[in-house]
Design a protein around this motif. Structure first.
Motif, mmCIF file in Angstrom:
data_model
loop_
_atom_site.group_PDB
_atom_site.id
_atom_site.type_symbol
_atom_site.label_atom_id
_atom_site.label_comp_id
_atom_site.label_asym_id
_atom_site.label_seq_id
_atom_site.Cartn_x
_atom_site.Cartn_y
_atom_site.Cartn_z
ATOM 1 N N ALA A 126 8.795 6.099 -20.493
ATOM 2 C CA ALA A 126 7.145 5.995 -19.979
ATOM 3 C C ALA A 126 6.470 6.552 -19.209
ATOM 4 N N PRO A 127 5.818 7.441 -18.925
ATOM 5 C CA PRO A 127 5.199 7.755 -17.721
ATOM 6 C C PRO A 127 5.182 6.518 -16.836
ATOM 7 N N GLU A 128 4.580 6.029 -16.990
ATOM 8 C CA GLU A 128 3.997 4.611 -15.607
ATOM 9 C C GLU A 128 4.927 3.841 -15.190
ATOM 10 N N GLU A 129 6.100 4.568 -16.121
ATOM 11 C CA GLU A 129 7.679 3.124 -15.867
ATOM 12 C C GLU A 129 8.145 3.794 -15.390
ATOM 13 N N ILE A 130 7.853 5.250 -14.720
ATOM 14 C CA ILE A 130 9.113 6.083 -14.260
ATOM 15 C C ILE A 130 8.258 6.308 -12.729
ATOM 16 N N VAL A 131 6.553 5.758 -13.026
ATOM 17 C CA VAL A 131 5.852 6.264 -11.240
ATOM 18 C C VAL A 131 6.199 5.215 -10.653
ATOM 19 N N LEU A 132 6.228 3.800 -11.281
ATOM 20 C CA LEU A 132 6.234 2.071 -10.727
ATOM 21 C C LEU A 132 7.499 1.908 -10.515
ATOM 22 N N ARG A 133 8.568 3.016 -11.174
ATOM 23 C CA ARG A 133 10.141 2.425 -10.801
ATOM 24 C C ARG A 133 11.270 3.366 -8.737
ATOM 25 N N ASP A 134 10.001 4.492 -10.115
ATOM 26 C CA ASP A 134 11.009 5.376 -8.691
ATOM 27 C C ASP A 134 9.508 5.599 -7.496
ATOM 28 N N ARG A 135 10.444 4.613 -6.313
ATOM 29 C CA ARG A 135 9.299 4.568 -4.578
ATOM 30 C C ARG A 135 8.704 5.924 -4.208
ATOM 31 N N VAL A 136 10.023 6.898 -4.249
ATOM 32 C CA VAL A 136 9.884 8.267 -3.804
ATOM 33 C C VAL A 136 9.147 9.127 -4.273
ATOM 34 N N LEU A 137 8.517 8.871 -5.348
ATOM 35 C CA LEU A 137 7.627 9.427 -6.317
ATOM 36 C C LEU A 137 6.092 8.478 -5.902
ATOM 37 N N LEU A 138 6.452 7.373 -6.030
ATOM 38 C CA LEU A 138 5.083 6.542 -6.162
ATOM 39 C C LEU A 138 4.545 6.529 -4.546
ATOM 40 N N CYS A 139 5.516 7.018 -3.224
ATOM 41 C CA CYS A 139 4.898 7.563 -2.078
ATOM 42 C C CYS A 139 4.399 8.701 -2.411
ATOM 43 N N LEU A 140 4.966 9.747 -2.740
ATOM 44 C CA LEU A 140 3.993 11.125 -2.927
ATOM 45 C C LEU A 140 3.017 11.029 -3.140
ATOM 46 N N GLY A 141 2.541 10.336 -4.839
ATOM 47 C CA GLY A 141 1.819 9.737 -5.177
ATOM 48 C C GLY A 141 0.326 9.790 -4.157
ATOM 49 N N VAL A 142 1.352 8.607 -3.223
ATOM 50 C CA VAL A 142 -0.178 7.925 -2.069
ATOM 51 C C VAL A 142 -0.955 8.809 -1.759
ATOM 52 N N VAL A 143 0.535 9.718 -0.612
ATOM 53 C CA VAL A 143 0.433 10.434 0.245
ATOM 54 C C VAL A 143 -1.305 11.439 -0.645
ATOM 55 N N TRP A 144 -0.604 12.186 -1.553
ATOM 56 C CA TRP A 144 -1.578 12.985 -2.294
ATOM 57 C C TRP A 144 -2.573 12.771 -2.405
#
Length: 327
Positions: free
Chosen positions: A298-316
């Motif tokens: 589930a995309p939302e689970e991946i984004v919320l669970r992967d902290r590095v991905l979440l940080c990249l999203g915030v930077v973007w």
């Protein structure tokens, strides 16, 4: 004269019904969770799939890209669009889970869904779905613009068609699920009366297809060939799904880069829009790591669970905001 059992009509008649009429074993119900988590009230909440509402944040994409996210005349309708999409999506989920009860009970994770587990009756789920969808469409006309009701209605019709028969059509099922993400983004612009960029539509469409192909790949890895949870999984191979997500990621990155360079030409000072290409591409690559592992259920689970991905999203998001608001 000896009559062999094989040639006896009577014996043949009595043996055949036992084999022909033997009922197929129905999947057992999943055990209820202890305490309040297994209660009927909490089951009703879970049946709405509130965790999926994270996807509806996509309605903010157009106002953010247009630099109007803090405009009260834009933010009000956009917030309403978010709420109404939550109602519509929950209504669709209720119908989908009511139809897929038997299939969900064979799935290692989906069998714990409230309807599949027998916590919420199917008739009640369908009744709730009708109410939620009717309220969403009516409120869209009364509180925002009729065009939003059209977008919501299109979403509901397409997704219900998916629940009934389109989910069994290879390739079509990928496009339909991806359209759900795309329509969320369109809803934000329509509700606020903002023009939709061609680059936004391309990035949203192919970015959605990238995530959907990854989700299917994870399902294929998780359930394998033995589980009968989704008919189209029999039509896909791992190599084909890899091709789909590679193609869609390439188009999404190309379209986003063209938009960013176009925005960078009109910006003075630091070209933040151009810089935003780096975190965008890195986020795609990071998400692809989870997809390749078969962990992108589930995309939302991946984004919320992967902290590095979440940080990249915030930077973007930060670099995009700087480029949009400080032109």
């Amino acid at each position: 004269m000896t009559v062999h059992p094989q040639s006896s009509p009577a014996l043949a008649h009595t043996a055949a019904p036992d084999e022909a009429t033997e009922p197929a074993s129905s999947p057992p119900l999943a055990p209820r969770l202890p305490g309040f988590r297994g209660s009927f009230a909490w089951g009703l909440v879970r049946a709405l799939r509130p965790r999926q509402w994270v996807k509806n944040v996509l309605v903010l994409a157009v106002p953010l890209a247009a630099g109007e996210i803090f405009n009260p005349d834009v933010m009000g309708p956009t917030a309403i669009a978010f709420v109404l999409f939550c109602l519509s999506a929950s209504g669709v989920y209720l119908v989908n889970d009511s139809i897929d009860v038997e299939e969900d009970r064979r799935h290692p994770r989906k069998r714990f869904r409230p309807i599949a587990a027998g916590i919420v009756p199917r008739w009640l789920a369908v009744a709730m779905a009708v109410v939620l969808i009717a309220v969403a469409l009516t409120a869209a006309v009364l509180l925002t613009r009729p065009e939003l009701a059209l977008v919501l209605g299109s979403y509901v019709v397409i997704q219900l068609a998916y629940c009934v028969f389109l989910k069994n059509q290879p390739v079509i099922d990928l496009a339909v699920v991806a359209s759900g993400f795309l329509l969320r983004g369109i809803a934000g612009g329509v509700a606020a009366g903002l023009l939709l960029s061609q680059w936004f539509l391309l990035v949203a469409a192919f970015g959605s297809l990238f995530m959907v192909a990854g989700k299917r790949y994870s399902e294929l890895v998780l359930v394998g060939d033995a589980a009968q949870t989704r008919q189209t999984l029999k039509e896909y191979s791992a190599s084909y799904l890899r091709f789909v997500w590679s193609l869609s990621a390439g188009v999404a990155v190309t379209a986003y880069s063209l938009w960013a360079f176009e925005m960078g030409e009109v910006q003075e000072g630091i070209p933040w829009s151009t810089i935003s290409i780096a975190p965008f591409v890195m986020a795609i690559l990071r998400y692809a790591v989870d997809v390749d592992k078969g962990a992108a259920g589930a995309p939302e689970e991946i984004v919320l669970r992967d902290r590095v991905l979440l940080c990249l999203g915030v930077v973007w998001v930060a670099t995009v905001a700087l480029g949009v608001f400080f032109v």
